[in-house]
Design an enzyme around this catalytic site. Structure first.
Site, short mmCIF file in Angstrom:
data_model
loop_
_atom_site.label_atom_id
_atom_site.label_comp_id
_atom_site.label_asym_id
_atom_site.label_seq_id
_atom_site.Cartn_x
_atom_site.Cartn_y
_atom_site.Cartn_z
N ILE A 1 0.84 -1.19 0.00
CA ILE A 1 0.00 0.00 0.00
C ILE A 1 0.88 1.25 0.00
CG2 ILE A 1 -1.81 1.25 1.27
CD1 ILE A 1 -2.19 -1.59 2.77
N CYS A 2 0.60 2.15 -0.92
CA CYS A 2 1.30 3.42 -0.98
C CYS A 2 0.43 4.45 -0.26
CB CYS A 2 1.53 3.82 -2.44
SG CYS A 2 2.26 5.44 -2.63
N LEU A 3 0.70 4.65 1.00
CA LEU A 3 -0.07 5.59 1.83
C LEU A 3 0.89 6.25 2.79
CD1 LEU A 3 -2.91 6.63 2.75
CD2 LEU A 3 -2.97 4.68 4.32
#
Length: 155
Positions: free
Chosen positions: A93-95
């Site tokens: 996840i790119c967060l």
């Protein structure tokens, strides 16, 4: 192995989680203070995620909550990895919340799950991040060691 402070914090979080969680979030397993599994569902009527349940794996370092947990979506026969512009097909996840820059010790497992629910709720694009195949094929880093470039870094 979780350090003393991490174990104490995770013990408190686990007690709270076992007694109450927001709708659409369910604890699957938390047998130790190293790895937990939770399921999340999107509660609104977003057609991209209707009737789907997603599995999250949390891994905690001994420095948690100073350091963020490592959080990824896990693919199972009945648990797909959600299609989203910030979620790679391998579950990474790119967060910014999950990275060193965006993380704050005020955050916890519940707030991360709620942030991911919100991220899915607000999505209208049925697509993976640009370069998904190359990233998944070539990545050898653990999620927390990846330095993502966030578009809002330009501001």
């Amino acid at each position: 192995m979780a350090g003393h402070f991490a174990a104490k914090r995770l013990s408190k979080e686990l007690s709270k989680i076992r007694s109450s969680l927001p709708p659409g979030i369910e604890l699957v397993s938390a047998d130790n203070f190293e790895e937990w599994l939770l399921d999340i569902r999107v509660l609104d009527n977003n057609p991209l995620y209707q009737n789907e349940t997603y599995r999250l794996k949390f891994r905690f370092a001994s420095s948690y909550p100073i350091e963020p947990p490592e959080v990824v979506f896990v693919k199972l026969p009945d648990r797909p990895i959600p299609i989203h512009p910030h979620i790679y097909s391998n579950g990474i996840i790119c967060l910014d919340l999950l990275g060193q820059q965006g993380w704050s010790p005020v955050q916890n497992v519940e707030s991360v799950c709620m942030s991911l629910q919100s991220m899915l709720t607000g999505n209208s694009k049925n697509e993976r991040p640009p370069g998904d195949e190359e990233f998944v094929r070539g990545n050898r880093l653990r999620p927390k060691d990846i330095e993502f470039y966030y578009h809002d870094n330009d501001v």
